[in-house]
Write a protein that holds these residues in place. Structure first.
Motif, mmCIF file in Angstrom:
data_model
loop_
_atom_site.group_PDB
_atom_site.id
_atom_site.type_symbol
_atom_site.label_atom_id
_atom_site.label_comp_id
_atom_site.label_asym_id
_atom_site.label_seq_id
_atom_site.Cartn_x
_atom_site.Cartn_y
_atom_site.Cartn_z
ATOM 1 N N VAL A 80 0.847 -1.197 0.000
ATOM 2 C CA VAL A 80 0.000 0.000 0.000
ATOM 3 C C VAL A 80 0.878 1.241 0.000
ATOM 4 O O VAL A 80 1.799 1.361 0.811
ATOM 5 N N ARG A 82 0.874 5.287 0.458
ATOM 6 C CA ARG A 82 0.074 6.407 0.953
ATOM 7 C C ARG A 82 0.779 7.708 0.590
ATOM 8 O O ARG A 82 1.994 7.832 0.796
ATOM 9 N N THR A 104 -1.870 -0.933 -3.993
ATOM 10 C CA THR A 104 -2.981 -0.016 -3.737
ATOM 11 C C THR A 104 -2.411 1.360 -3.432
ATOM 12 O O THR A 104 -1.568 1.498 -2.546
ATOM 13 N N ARG A 106 -3.258 4.882 -1.959
ATOM 14 C CA ARG A 106 -4.245 5.641 -1.177
ATOM 15 C C ARG A 106 -3.693 7.048 -1.022
ATOM 16 O O ARG A 106 -2.585 7.241 -0.520
ATOM 17 N N ASP A 134 -8.592 5.811 -3.743
ATOM 18 C CA ASP A 134 -8.115 4.440 -3.567
ATOM 19 C C ASP A 134 -8.000 3.849 -4.966
ATOM 20 O O ASP A 134 -8.994 3.675 -5.644
#
Ligand code: CUA
Length: 187
Positions: A80, A82, A104, A106, A134
């Motif tokens: 992920v 960010r 992913t 975000r 997202d």
């Protein structure tokens, strides 16, 4: 050409014109109704999933505090990223990710609407203050990918650039081995 012929010709022309005008009007009505239906439907139906966030408190607590930005391997093994967009930079400015891995992203904005486009890919998304974006992404090849802001966000927009560094899957795994954040630093 007699007067009668001319009269007949004008009649046919008028008939043809009227037929085409009718078709054009019907077409306009159909297209307008379709646009109205789609617009009303989109405005009345809830979005499948909307995550909201207070853009004024991003740096204070929660998912987007500075120490939590960058690439992380979650406890379940998911990768992920960010990130935050703000006038006129992305944090982090360089994102390190593994190749051939579902990732992913975000992200959100701390001020106005920004955009993320990753060159050479179909990744193109908006960062809207108050909402969490997202987005799934995947890179097949290693290398550096430029990531300019693609939404005009005032006078410094042209200078708002980020970078995605895609490295080998195994190399990424060894760097992420000790947990925590993985960053471009040292690359
Ligand atoms: Cu941020 Cu344009």
């Amino acid at each position: 050409m007699t007067d009668l012929d001319a009269h007949q010709g004008a009649g046919i022309a008028e008939q043809t014109e009227r037929r085409w005008a009718t078709i054009a009007v019907i077409l306009m009505i159909v297209l307008t109704s379709m646009a109205a239906f789609a617009g009303i439907r989109q405005a009345t139906m809830p979005q499948p999933r909307v995550e909201t966030i207070d853009p004024t408190r991003l740096h204070l607590s929660g998912e987007f505090v500075e120490s939590n930005l960058g690439t992380a391997v979650e406890p379940d093994g998911a990768v992920v990223v960010r990130a935050i967009g703000q006038q006129y930079s992305f944090s982090p400015s360089c994102i390190l990710v593994p190749a051939q891995t579902p990732i992913t992203l975000r992200a959100t904005s701390a001020d106005v609407v920004h955009g993320i486009i990753i060159q050479g890919t179909n990744i193109n998304t908006m960062l809207v203050p108050g909402y969490v974006t997202d987005q799934l992404m995947r890179f097949e090849r290693t290398g550096d990918y430029l990531m300019p802001c693609q939404e005009f966000c005032s006078f410094g927009h042209e200078g708002m650039w980020g970078k995605v560094k895609v490295i080998d899957k195994a190399e990424f795994a060894s760097r992420a081995g000790n947990g925590g954040r993985v960053s471009c630093v040292g690359q």
